[in-house]
Motif scaffolding. Sequence first.
Motif, PDB file in Angstrom:
ATOM      1  N   LEU A  92       0.826  -1.204   0.000  1.00  0.00           N
ATOM      2  CA  LEU A  92       0.000   0.000   0.000  1.00  0.00           C
ATOM      3  C   LEU A  92       0.858   1.252   0.000  1.00  0.00           C
ATOM      4  N   GLU A  93       1.922   1.241   0.785  1.00  0.00           N
ATOM      5  CA  GLU A  93       2.711   2.462   0.878  1.00  0.00           C
ATOM      6  C   GLU A  93       3.502   2.719  -0.399  1.00  0.00           C
ATOM      7  N   SER A  94       3.807   1.659  -1.137  1.00  0.00           N
ATOM      8  CA  SER A  94       4.558   1.892  -2.372  1.00  0.00           C
ATOM      9  C   SER A  94       3.656   2.443  -3.481  1.00  0.00           C
ATOM     10  N   LEU A  95       2.362   2.563  -3.224  1.00  0.00           N
ATOM     11  CA  LEU A  95       1.478   3.213  -4.194  1.00  0.00           C
ATOM     12  C   LEU A  95       1.950   4.623  -4.492  1.00  0.00           C
ATOM     13  N   SER A  96       2.577   5.240  -3.484  1.00  0.00           N
ATOM     14  CA  SER A  96       3.030   6.615  -3.699  1.00  0.00           C
ATOM     15  C   SER A  96       4.142   6.666  -4.743  1.00  0.00           C
ATOM     16  N   GLU A  97       4.799   5.529  -5.009  1.00  0.00           N
ATOM     17  CA  GLU A  97       5.816   5.529  -6.073  1.00  0.00           C
ATOM     18  C   GLU A  97       5.238   4.993  -7.376  1.00  0.00           C
ATOM     19  N   ASN A  98       4.333   4.004  -7.240  1.00  0.00           N
ATOM     20  CA  ASN A  98       3.881   3.306  -8.439  1.00  0.00           C
ATOM     21  C   ASN A  98       2.690   3.959  -9.117  1.00  0.00           C
ATOM     22  N   MET A  99       2.036   4.868  -8.409  1.00  0.00           N
ATOM     23  CA  MET A  99       0.825   5.420  -8.994  1.00  0.00           C
ATOM     24  C   MET A  99       1.011   6.912  -9.200  1.00  0.00           C
ATOM     25  N   VAL A 100       0.714   7.350 -10.394  1.00  0.00           N
ATOM     26  CA  VAL A 100       0.928   8.757 -10.729  1.00  0.00           C
ATOM     27  C   VAL A 100      -0.044   9.631  -9.931  1.00  0.00           C
ATOM     28  N   GLY A 101       0.470  10.671  -9.325  1.00  0.00           N
ATOM     29  CA  GLY A 101      -0.405  11.625  -8.659  1.00  0.00           C
ATOM     30  C   GLY A 101      -0.644  11.334  -7.196  1.00  0.00           C
ATOM     31  N   VAL A 102      -0.157  10.197  -6.693  1.00  0.00           N
ATOM     32  CA  VAL A 102      -0.312   9.906  -5.265  1.00  0.00           C
ATOM     33  C   VAL A 102       0.937  10.403  -4.553  1.00  0.00           C
ATOM     34  N   LYS A 103       0.754  11.380  -3.703  1.00  0.00           N
ATOM     35  CA  LYS A 103       1.923  12.009  -3.099  1.00  0.00           C
ATOM     36  C   LYS A 103       2.450  11.203  -1.919  1.00  0.00           C
ATOM     37  N   SER A 104       1.562  10.752  -1.060  1.00  0.00           N
ATOM     38  CA  SER A 104       2.052   9.941   0.052  1.00  0.00           C
ATOM     39  C   SER A 104       0.948   9.020   0.539  1.00  0.00           C
ATOM     40  N   VAL A 105       1.364   7.874   1.052  1.00  0.00           N
ATOM     41  CA  VAL A 105       0.437   6.920   1.646  1.00  0.00           C
ATOM     42  C   VAL A 105       1.062   6.442   2.943  1.00  0.00           C
ATOM     43  N   ARG A 106       0.349   6.596   4.056  1.00  0.00           N
ATOM     44  CA  ARG A 106       0.853   6.101   5.341  1.00  0.00           C
ATOM     45  C   ARG A 106      -0.167   5.143   5.921  1.00  0.00           C
TER      46      ARG A 106
END
Lengths: 54, 713
Positions: free
Chosen positions: B42-56
Motif C-alpha cells: 500500500l505504501e509503495s502506491l506513492s511511487e507506483n501510482m501517478v499523482g499519489v503524493k504519500s500513503v501512510r
Amino acid sequence: MNILYIMIPLSILLGGGFLAAFIWTVKSGQVDDLVTPAHRMLEDSEREGRSANE
Amino acid sequence: MDKAYDFSFLDQESFRDKYAEGPNGMRFFVGGMSCSRCVRKLESLSENMVGVKSVRVDLGRSLLRAEIDPAQTSFSRLAKKIADLGFEPVPLAKEVAGDQQKRREERNELIRLGVAGACAGNIMTFSFATYLGDTAEFFALFAWLSFALYLPVVLYVAVPFYKGAIASLRQRRLSVDLPMAVASLTGFAFSTVQLLRGRDDIYFDSLSGFLFLILASRFAQRRMQARFLKPEDSTESLRLSRARQVQEGRWEWVPLDHLQPGHRILVHSGETVPADAELEGRYAHFSLAWLSGEFKAQTFLPGATVPAGARLTSGEARLIVRRRIGETQFGKILEQVEKADLSRIQTIHLTDRWAQRLLAVVFGAAVLFLVAYWPVSSEEAIRRALALIILACPCAMAFGTPLAFASALSRARRKGLVVRSARAFENAAKADTIFFDKTGTLTEADLTLIEEDPIPTHLQQLVLALENHSLHPIAFAFRAAFPVSGPLPQVDEFSEVPGEGVSGYIEGRFFELRRADDSSAEIGCTLYENRKPVARFRFAARLKPDSLQVLRALRGQGYKIKLLSGDQREPVMALAKNLSFDPADVHFGMSPADKAHLVSQTPGAIMVGDGVNDSLAMLQAGVGVSTCGGVEAALKSSDVYLTGPSLNGVFELIRISKSSLALVRQNLAISLIYNVSAGVLALLGLVNPFVAAILMPVSSGFILLSTWVRSRA
C-alpha cells in the motif's frame, strides 16, 4: 563529597534532557503508531532515501 | 458486482466536503491488512501510482492516510487501486474536533506519565540517599531538591485526579480520584510545612511514586482498550451514508442527508433502502430481516411504502422518498444507539462498589481519629491522620483493578473478542441470563437447502435453469447446493410471479417452482412437471456449527438461556426444538421494542445479537454482544464484538470475566490487608517517611505479583 555539587546538577540536567526529548517525540506524533514501523522496516529495501516522518 | 469498486462518488464535491482532510488528503479504513507485505504494497502506491503524493498505513488501527495531487489523479482512482490490490477501503469521514481532542489527550497522558516517572525516579535517589546514608550536611539540599521535583507532579501530573475528584463530587459520588487528589495536595502541603520547619517527615518520594504507578497502570489499561479495532472507527460504512438519486433519467450518488421527500432514488440488489419510500414501476422483493429478524423476503407492489432499513433482495428498485431517514423507525433506532453510545463511554470511569466502601472507611477513620486525637496533640493528630490517608491510599483499586482488566482485555483479544469497556467484564461475570437472537446469531445469515432425498442430476439442472436469473435467497441456496454440469437447458416463456414462484417451458414440458411453506422449515417450494409435483425442497437458515455445543456448555453452568426472534412461530419453534429450548423461554414475532422491553425485565442479562432489530435490546442488557458480520448499529450498541464466526466467544467472555473479577477481588483483599496494617501503624504513630517509602512499593509489588500469577493461569 564536594563532587556532589557537580554531579547532582549534571544528573538533573541529563534527566531533564531525556525528559525533554521524550516529550518532543510524543508531541511530534512519533509514538502514536507503534505497530506499523516494525513492519515497514522489514520490507523497506528500496526506499532508503525517504524520511521516516511525513 | 461493481458495487465494491464504485468509488466515483468520492470525487463529487458534496462528498469531498464530508471526507477529505485538508485540500488533498483522505483517510480510509482498510480491511484485510495484516502483515508487513500489506504495508509495503500500500505504501509503495506513492511511487507506483501517478499523482499519489504519500500513503501512510497505521496497521494497529487498520487506517490508511493518503495525500494526492488532484491534477493528476482522483480519490476514486486511488480507492479502486486499493480495492484491486485485494483490500477493502472504506473512506472515513474527516476527523471532527472531538477526535483531535481525544488524540491530544492521549498524547498528554503519555507526557504526564513520562514527567511523573522522571520526577519520581529522581526524588527516590535523593530520599533513599537520606534514608540509607550519613548525609546530614546534604539533608536540607536533598529535601529542597525533592520539593522542587515534586512541584511538576502536584501542579501538572496530578491535574486529571483533581478534575476527576471534582467531577465525582459534583455527582455526589466517591471515586478513586478523590483520595489521589487529597493525598497529593495535603501530602504536598504537609510535607512543605515540615520542610520549612526543618522536620524530616517529608513524603514527596512516596507520593510521586504511587502517582506514577497509578498513571502507568491506567495508561496500560487504556492502551489495551484502544488497541482493539474500535467499531465506531469502522462504522462509517458506505451502506448508509449515501444514496443513489435519480435525476433526468440518470442516477448519481448523493450524501444521505441531502435526500428530501419527493426525491427519486434507485436501490440495487443487496442494498438498504435509505428512507421510507414509495415503490415505483415494478414490484420488488425486500428482506426486512434487519428490522424484524424474519428471513422471508416480502413482495411490495408499486405504490406501497417500503420502510427504511429494508434490503432489496433482487434486481433494482425505483422509489420516491416519502420520509427522511431521521424520521423513520429505522433512523430512530440508529439515533438512539448513537446517543447511548456517548453516555456509555462516560460511565467507564465510575468506580466499583467495593472501592467506594473501602474509601469511605479510610476517610471515615482518618476524620474520626483527627477529632478524637485533637485534644491530645493537634499536630500529632494531623500528622497521623495524613499518614493514614497517604499510606492507605487505596492502591489496589487505583492500580490493581485497571491492571487486572488490562490483562483480561489482552486475554480476550487473543480469543478473538473485542471488548469495548472493562465494565463489560464486571457485568458479564454477574449475569445469570443470556438472550440469543435467532437469525444471524444462532443460525447462519443465508438460507440453505435441507437435503433429505438425493435429487437426480437432471432435476438439479432444471431447477438451476429456472432459477438462473433470480436473485431471491432461494435461488442462491440452490446454486450453493447443486453443482453446474455443462450448459443449462433453455427456458422458454419464462415468468416470475412475485411471492409465488417461477415457471417456464423446458424441452416442451411445462415446469413450475412454487412456494409451499410447511411448518418444519422457514421456506419450502415444490417443483411441478406439467402440473404434477415431482420434487419438494425445504430451506432453512442453517445453525452455526457450534451453536448447540455452546448452548449446552452454558446450560451446564446453570445459565438461563432464552431465544428471541422477530420471525414467525413455526420456524422459531422448530429451531428451538433442535436446540432443546424450553418453550417458555422462546419468544417469537418480537419487534425491536419488544425485545428491548423483555431484556430490560431481566436486569444485568447478556444479549447476543447481530441486527438493527437487536440493537435496542443490547443497550438495555447488562452486556451486549454482537456477532461477527453484524451491522453497524449492532456493533455500536454492543460492549463486546466477536471477531470469529464461532459463538464460543460468549463462553470465553464469561470465563475471562469471572477470572478477571476474581483477580480484582484478590487484589482488593491484598490491599485491604495492607491498608488495615498500614493504617494501624500510621494511627499508632509508628510510620515515618522511611517506613512509608518501603511499604508503598511492597504493596504494589504484591499486587503486580498476584496479577501476573493469575493471568498466567
